[in-house]
Design an enzyme around this catalytic site. Sequence first.
Site, short mmCIF file in Angstrom:
data_model
loop_
_atom_site.label_atom_id
_atom_site.label_comp_id
_atom_site.label_asym_id
_atom_site.label_seq_id
_atom_site.Cartn_x
_atom_site.Cartn_y
_atom_site.Cartn_z
N LYS A 195 0.86 -1.18 0.00
CA LYS A 195 0.00 0.00 0.00
C LYS A 195 0.90 1.23 0.00
O LYS A 195 1.69 1.44 0.91
CB LYS A 195 -0.91 0.00 1.23
CG LYS A 195 -1.77 1.25 1.31
CD LYS A 195 -2.78 1.17 2.43
CE LYS A 195 -3.57 2.46 2.52
NZ LYS A 195 -4.56 2.43 3.58
N LYS A 248 -2.08 -1.56 -3.88
CA LYS A 248 -2.96 -0.39 -3.84
C LYS A 248 -2.14 0.89 -3.90
O LYS A 248 -1.17 0.98 -3.16
CB LYS A 248 -3.76 -0.44 -2.53
CG LYS A 248 -4.63 0.75 -2.30
CD LYS A 248 -5.24 0.68 -0.94
CE LYS A 248 -5.99 1.98 -0.72
NZ LYS A 248 -6.34 2.19 0.65
C1 PBG Z 1 -7.47 3.30 5.47
C2 PBG Z 1 -7.71 3.24 4.02
C3 PBG Z 1 -7.52 4.24 3.04
C4 PBG Z 1 -7.97 3.70 1.83
C5 PBG Z 1 -8.38 2.40 2.10
N1 PBG Z 1 -8.18 2.13 3.45
C6 PBG Z 1 -7.07 5.64 3.16
C7 PBG Z 1 -5.67 5.94 3.47
O1 PBG Z 1 -4.81 5.08 3.65
O2 PBG Z 1 -5.40 7.14 3.60
C8 PBG Z 1 -8.02 4.40 0.50
C9 PBG Z 1 -9.11 3.96 -0.40
C10 PBG Z 1 -9.37 4.84 -1.57
O3 PBG Z 1 -8.70 5.87 -1.80
O4 PBG Z 1 -10.29 4.50 -2.31
N2 PBG Z 1 -6.16 3.37 5.89
#
Ligand code: PBG
Length: 327
Positions: A195, A248
């Site tokens: 991520k 992601k």
């Molecule tokens: C929680 C989380 C996030 C997303 C999914 N889980 C936000 C982040 O990490 O700031 C992003 C999902 C999206 O942008 O569609 N940590």
Amino acid sequence: MSFPIQRPRRLRRNDTIRRMVRETELSVKDFIYPMFVCPGTGVRQEIEAMPGQYRLSLDEMKRELESLVKLGVPSVMFFGLPESKDLLATGAYAEDGIVARALREAKAEFPDLYLVPDVCLCEYTSHGHCGVIHDGDVDNDETLKLIAKTALAYAEAGADMVAPSDMMDGRVAAIREALDGNGHSQVPIMAYSAKYASGFYGPFREAADSAPQFGDRRGYQMDPANAREALREVRLDLEEGADIVMVKPALSYLDVIRQVRDQVDVPVAAYNVSGEYSMVKAAAHNGWIDERRLTMEILTSIKRAGADLILTYHAPDAARWLKEEQG
Ligand code: PBG
């Protein structure tokens, strides 16, 4: 032997042969649809930066789930907007927390819908970081306890699978231990393994009201410049017991999806995130692109890159379009 013997256009002459030789087939079964649940009744509040996506109270959520089930979407992910936020993210793991309640109600009415709560603290902390703050930094090992507690609360509430997105080191092991120690050894973990600290999450943070109040997430989410490191994160998560690994965002990281797919033997998920969705919506709204065509091209590309599962806000639309294509 080359041209004029070789003529690749021969296999593109009509739709029948094009379909016959198509390498990648998108299916509604690939989709997990992310949803935002909130307290109250009768709430169906459109998210400004994500046209067509809503914050839904549980009654409205159930109406939405019914139409998703009709469309054949097999799975949803839940994000929660709690009543209130605090330093310890109590709303994440409270027995009557918003996501726990959503899980109970959804499972009772739609037992076959596969429920995957996102496990993170950022929607529930007053400062918006994904963990507990000590001396101005997210304390990894303290956070693990709360992440594990949250995953367990969701499993108890009926989650079919849990998906930690916090990027703390050791969270998969901590969650596995909490689940196994409490009778949930059958609940799989889909780890947000690679991520990235991405600008593409902008619209989501409006949706979930989860922007960090100070600093940013670069101390725990990955540097967009790194791909080798993604493979390391994936390997560590698998060693800790992850059942599915995720990359992601998706679109700027198709190379990472491909490399992960080539290296592991578990299913790979990709998250087509909020910013990717909103860009398509904005351009379509301006008449600059053909929304349906672009959406299907994007989702197909993510699958072609190697994703087995796609988390996408386009899921209901794409499901409808796939149905139409099948006639
Ligand atoms: C929680 C989380 C996030 C997303 C999914 N889980 C936000 C982040 O990490 O700031 C992003 C999902 C999206 O942008 O569609 N940590």
